[in-house]
Design an enzyme around this catalytic site. Structure first.
Site, PDB file in Angstrom:
ATOM      1  N   ASP A   1       0.814  -1.219   0.000  1.00 22.63           N
ATOM      2  CA  ASP A   1       0.000   0.000   0.000  1.00 22.63           C
ATOM      3  C   ASP A   1       0.850   1.271   0.000  1.00 22.63           C
ATOM      4  O   ASP A   1       0.450   2.288   0.538  1.00 22.63           O
ATOM      5  CB  ASP A   1      -0.955  -0.002   1.210  1.00 22.63           C
TER       6      ASP A   1
ATOM      7  N   LYS B   1       6.870   3.749  16.858  1.00 21.13           N
ATOM      8  CA  LYS B   1       5.947   4.787  17.325  1.00 21.13           C
ATOM      9  C   LYS B   1       6.386   5.459  18.628  1.00 21.13           C
ATOM     10  O   LYS B   1       5.744   5.310  19.677  1.00 21.13           O
ATOM     11  CB  LYS B   1       4.546   4.193  17.485  1.00 21.13           C
TER      12      LYS B   1
ATOM     13  N   ASP C   1       1.894   6.117   2.573  1.00 18.99           N
ATOM     14  CA  ASP C   1       1.356   4.811   2.943  1.00 18.99           C
ATOM     15  C   ASP C   1      -0.165   4.992   2.907  1.00 18.99           C
ATOM     16  O   ASP C   1      -0.716   5.751   3.699  1.00 18.99           O
ATOM     17  CB  ASP C   1       1.879   4.498   4.351  1.00 18.99           C
TER      18      ASP C   1
HETATM   19  P1  GTP Z   1      -4.880  -2.265   8.669  1.00 16.90           P
HETATM   20  O1  GTP Z   1      -5.739  -3.421   9.091  1.00 16.90           O
HETATM   21  O2  GTP Z   1      -5.690  -1.061   8.316  1.00 16.90           O
HETATM   22  O3  GTP Z   1      -3.765  -1.963   9.620  1.00 16.90           O
HETATM   23  O4  GTP Z   1      -4.191  -2.648   7.265  1.00 16.90           O
HETATM   24  P2  GTP Z   1      -3.247  -3.894   6.875  1.00 16.90           P
HETATM   25  O5  GTP Z   1      -3.867  -5.157   7.346  1.00 16.90           O
HETATM   26  O6  GTP Z   1      -3.000  -3.804   5.405  1.00 16.90           O
HETATM   27  O7  GTP Z   1      -1.922  -3.668   7.707  1.00 16.90           O
HETATM   28  P3  GTP Z   1      -0.670  -2.758   7.366  1.00 16.90           P
HETATM   29  O8  GTP Z   1      -1.115  -1.513   6.664  1.00 16.90           O
HETATM   30  O9  GTP Z   1       0.131  -2.608   8.574  1.00 16.90           O
HETATM   31  O10 GTP Z   1       0.129  -3.687   6.356  1.00 16.90           O
HETATM   32  C1  GTP Z   1       1.184  -3.235   5.565  1.00 16.90           C
HETATM   33  C2  GTP Z   1       1.286  -4.152   4.343  1.00 16.90           C
HETATM   34  O11 GTP Z   1       1.558  -5.482   4.758  1.00 16.90           O
HETATM   35  C3  GTP Z   1       0.002  -4.207   3.541  1.00 16.90           C
HETATM   36  O12 GTP Z   1       0.348  -4.245   2.176  1.00 16.90           O
HETATM   37  C4  GTP Z   1      -0.641  -5.503   3.977  1.00 16.90           C
HETATM   38  O13 GTP Z   1      -1.396  -6.116   2.922  1.00 16.90           O
HETATM   39  C5  GTP Z   1       0.552  -6.364   4.306  1.00 16.90           C
HETATM   40  N1  GTP Z   1       0.256  -7.295   5.414  1.00 16.90           N
HETATM   41  C6  GTP Z   1      -0.037  -6.974   6.696  1.00 16.90           C
HETATM   42  N2  GTP Z   1      -0.221  -8.081   7.417  1.00 16.90           N
HETATM   43  C7  GTP Z   1      -0.044  -9.123   6.567  1.00 16.90           C
HETATM   44  C8  GTP Z   1      -0.114 -10.545   6.727  1.00 16.90           C
HETATM   45  O14 GTP Z   1      -0.379 -11.082   7.806  1.00 16.90           O
HETATM   46  N3  GTP Z   1       0.132 -11.314   5.622  1.00 16.90           N
HETATM   47  C9  GTP Z   1       0.429 -10.756   4.402  1.00 16.90           C
HETATM   48  N4  GTP Z   1       0.647 -11.569   3.365  1.00 16.90           N
HETATM   49  N5  GTP Z   1       0.493  -9.428   4.216  1.00 16.90           N
HETATM   50  C10 GTP Z   1       0.263  -8.624   5.280  1.00 16.90           C
END
Ligand code: GTP
Length: 320
Positions: free
Chosen positions: A104, A154, A211
């Site tokens: 993202d 953070k 982000d």
């Molecule tokens: P929020 O629930 O809003 O925090 O979003 P998110 O689940 O996408 O978490 P975050 O923005 O912290 O994740 C950053 C990137 O890592 C994003 O592109 C997510 O798709 C990816 N990501 C986060 N957790 C996982 C996971 O458990 N598995 C995989 N494959 N990707 C993950």
């Protein structure tokens, strides 16, 4: 060369949009978020591995229908394994230096330059770093020259060890995999602090970085792309006034005022007497008559009823 995109998160902060579309497939102007990453990859990347979990069927179906000019491999996690666990889960595909992305991130980062920097400095990995005035909401990185010597998640305002944050784009050696334990693991919190002695470097860059994980940052990413040459006007207009830079693709604008920084996708419409500013109208979203819409994300088919004023809202289509 391979690029790994972490695309399995639930995107909770972008609900309700992410109830029906996984975050990597949400549109940013003319293409889904994840395609901005794939289209920016250097030519030498011939394979893109996507670590998926949440709504993986939609991602599978998207990549079956779209030829991205590269081999696409989707690897599923039955349960999300966190950013570190996701990398370990695709280890059978990682046998050489590879790019790794949070799915993202929108940025002006020059990936060729990042790779050249990594090759010059050696070590287990290179993190791209972005400078911010207030790093308290981010993962902060402490540096000694080009070398990373500390991490801080953070920090409370005023206690940050630097103003450089982890920008979520990396180059790693496959040796990284030896340092990720099994199970649910955070790359940022657990793995990075444990590999500081393996040679972890930081690459600073300028331009823009967003982000897109929150509604506000999603709109900021849209604004950055518009300010960097991605505006377009293919709207069908009737007495409509368009202000500033926008991305208007086969939308119907009738007697309204739109812009700046609006994205309106095919099948969307805005009716008489309405103003829409810094917002996105996904496919088929409709703004009625006499509305005020500002800083809003309208999902596919979402509607703003006649006379409504909405600001800073995320609206999805409601089943009747
Ligand atoms: P929020 O629930 O809003 O925090 O979003 P998110 O689940 O996408 O978490 P975050 O923005 O912290 O994740 C950053 C990137 O890592 C994003 O592109 C997510 O798709 C990816 N990501 C986060 N957790 C996982 C996971 O458990 N598995 C995989 N494959 N990707 C993950």
């Amino acid at each position: 060369m391979k690029a790994l995109i972490l695309a399995g998160g639930m995107g909770t902060r972008l609900r309700p949009l992410t109830f029906s579309t996984p975050k990597p497939l949400l549109p940013l102007l003319d293409r889904p978020m994840v395609m901005h990453i794939i289209d920016s990859l250097p030519e030498e990347v011939d394979t893109v591995v996507l670590a998926v979990s949440y709504m993986k069927d939609q991602l599978e179906s998207f990549f079956r229908q779209h030829d991205c000019g590269r081999r696409i491999v989707l690897v599923n996690e039955e349960e999300p394994l966190g950013t570190g666990g996701a990398i370990r889960n695709v280890r059978q595909h990682l046998d050489d230096t590879f790019f790794c992305f949070n799915g993202d991130i929108i940025s002006s980062l020059d990936l060729r330059d990042l790779l050249a920097f990594h090759r010059r400095h050696g070590g287990i990995g290179t993190l791209s770093l972005w400078q911010v005035p207030d790093p308290s909401a981010f993962g902060v990185v402490g540096m000694d020259g080009e070398r990373i010597i500390d991490f801080q998640e953070k920090p409370a305002p005023g206690t940050a060890i630097s103003d450089l944050i982890n920008a979520g784009v990396y180059v790693f050696q496959p040796e990284l995999l030896d340092h990720i334990p099994s199970g649910v693991v955070s790359l940022e919190r657990k793995v990075f602090p444990s590999i500081l002695d393996r040679g972890l470097h930081g690459y600073r860059f300028q331009g823009y970085w967003v982000d897109c994980g929150t509604p506000e940052s999603y709109l900021r990413a849209q604004s950055e792309l518009l300010e960097h040459g991605r505006s377009m006007d293919r709207a069908r207009k009737r007495e409509a006034k368009v202000i500033g830079l926008n991305y208007l693709d086969r939308t119907d604008l009738n007697g309204c005022v739109i812009g700046p920084h609006v994205c309106a996708l095919p099948g969307s419409s805005i009716s008489e007497g309405s103003t829409v500013e810094r917002s996105v109208l996904m496919e088929g979203a409709k703004v009625g008559r006499g509305c005020r819409v500002k800083d809003c994300l309208l999902g596919p088919g979402a509607q703003v009823a006649d006379g409504e004023a909405v600001q800073g809202r995320v609206l999805a289509f409601l089943q009747p």
